[in-house]
Design an enzyme around this catalytic site. Sequence first.
Site, short mmCIF file in Angstrom:
data_model
loop_
_atom_site.label_atom_id
_atom_site.label_comp_id
_atom_site.label_asym_id
_atom_site.label_seq_id
_atom_site.Cartn_x
_atom_site.Cartn_y
_atom_site.Cartn_z
N LYS A 74 0.83 -1.20 0.00
CA LYS A 74 0.00 0.00 0.00
C LYS A 74 0.86 1.25 0.00
CE LYS A 74 -3.82 -2.18 -0.04
NZ LYS A 74 -4.70 -2.08 -1.22
N ASP B 54 -0.21 0.18 -4.47
CA ASP B 54 -1.65 0.43 -4.59
C ASP B 54 -2.03 1.60 -3.69
OD1 ASP B 54 -4.38 0.34 -4.77
OD2 ASP B 54 -4.59 -1.72 -4.01
N GLU C 239 -1.25 0.98 -8.81
CA GLU C 239 -2.68 0.68 -8.85
C GLU C 239 -3.50 1.80 -8.23
OE1 GLU C 239 -3.48 -3.36 -7.77
OE2 GLU C 239 -5.30 -2.85 -6.67
N GLU D 170 -11.14 -1.78 -10.13
CA GLU D 170 -11.81 -2.67 -9.17
C GLU D 170 -13.15 -2.11 -8.69
OE1 GLU D 170 -8.47 -2.27 -6.24
OE2 GLU D 170 -10.10 -2.11 -4.82
N ASP E 189 -13.55 -6.69 -10.74
CA ASP E 189 -13.82 -7.55 -9.58
C ASP E 189 -15.11 -8.31 -9.86
OD1 ASP E 189 -15.04 -8.38 -7.08
OD2 ASP E 189 -13.40 -7.31 -6.10
N HIS F 287 -9.09 -8.31 -9.82
CA HIS F 287 -9.11 -7.93 -8.41
C HIS F 287 -9.85 -9.00 -7.63
CE1 HIS F 287 -10.86 -5.73 -4.88
NE2 HIS F 287 -9.64 -5.22 -4.85
N GLU G 196 -4.98 -11.45 -8.27
CA GLU G 196 -4.68 -11.05 -6.89
C GLU G 196 -4.99 -12.21 -5.94
OE1 GLU G 196 -6.97 -7.65 -5.57
OE2 GLU G 196 -5.37 -7.20 -4.13
CA CA Z 1 -6.57 -2.44 -4.96
#
Ligand code: CA
Length: 376
Positions: A162, A191, A217, A243, A266, A293, A330
């Site tokens: 992150k 991300d 991301e 996503e 997603d 995702h 993922e």
């Molecule tokens: Ca993400």
Amino acid sequence: MKIATIETFDLTCPLGRPFGWSQGWIEQRNTTLVKITTDDGLTGWGEGAASDLINNLLAPLLIGQDPIDRNGLWERMFHALYNGNNAVGLAGSAVSALDIALWDLAGKATNLPVSALLGGKIRDKVAVYATGLYYTEGEFPDRLLDEARGYVEMGFKGMKTKVGGLSLKDDVARVRALRETIGPDISLMIDANEGYNATTAIRLGRELADLDLVWFEEPVNAQDLDAYLEVKAALPMAIAGGENLRTRYEFKPYLTQRAYDIVQPDIMHCGGITEMARICAMANACGIQVNPHVWGSPVMIAATLHLAATLPPCPPARNAQPYLQEPVMEFDRTPSVIREELCAVPFDQEESFIQVPEGPGLGIEVDETVVARLSI
Ligand code: CA
């Protein structure tokens, strides 16, 4: 065969140690499962959100219908939304849950895995990367770097961390330490979960440009097409997102205007297996890699694996590779009792690949005692 009943289950499980990202801290995991039962006793499982919408708006449209008619039932649900307010939003997650359950049912009714119903697999196993390396209290550097070393030891070839939760300087130090710890041969992604404006995302991306990041991301607001185009034009690493979008209509401008290098639909939000297959075909034609995702239970992991197994490489290549032409899925490695206990055997990876289930439907067995235990 007709749809007899539709039940929803809102599941939750606490976390031993909360973790954070650019938009908040998470102290428990939640998801919504749906179970469709036919008049001859077959069951199908799906995953999404918005159980009230499922029960009050969409389930009445499906009861009494033939579950094999997945295209027609998807249209029936979508038209109710389209006709009602011209927007999908959270209802996209409700449609997704029901659509996934219909595919599970269709597979069980025909004794075929979902991948076969989709036209057959192109690959028997799907490449995955580890999602983890979130923010935790007092984590840096020891806990974070230990977690990264752990993924390498498990055999992962890629991992994602992150950014957007600290000052730029502290986030840069964190990502730099991760790259130094895992070495040059493991794919590393960042991300921001929409945490920056375009100017700041570009500034961070430039500061990290020497770390060979595979993708950046959700650098900016998921709805801000212009910001995506600005970031993508300015940075050397691939830009990923999608996503939070629902239906092919929301994805269209991002794909046709090439706002992403990598699109990440997603399956439990974008419209289920039916709609994600359409989005993936559009992306492939636009030369945009699909790296799905995934953040949920074994139901949506299985659904994603079946679809990912059928995606053509982007573009075709003699020796297509994950991250270059092959999809990379993922694989959330943060703590989740729902993910680990819903089925007797949780999904696991070997050398950064997961085998596509071979049983009928989604090819998983949901443990209903666990569903009851984790239901709110
Ligand atoms: Ca993400």
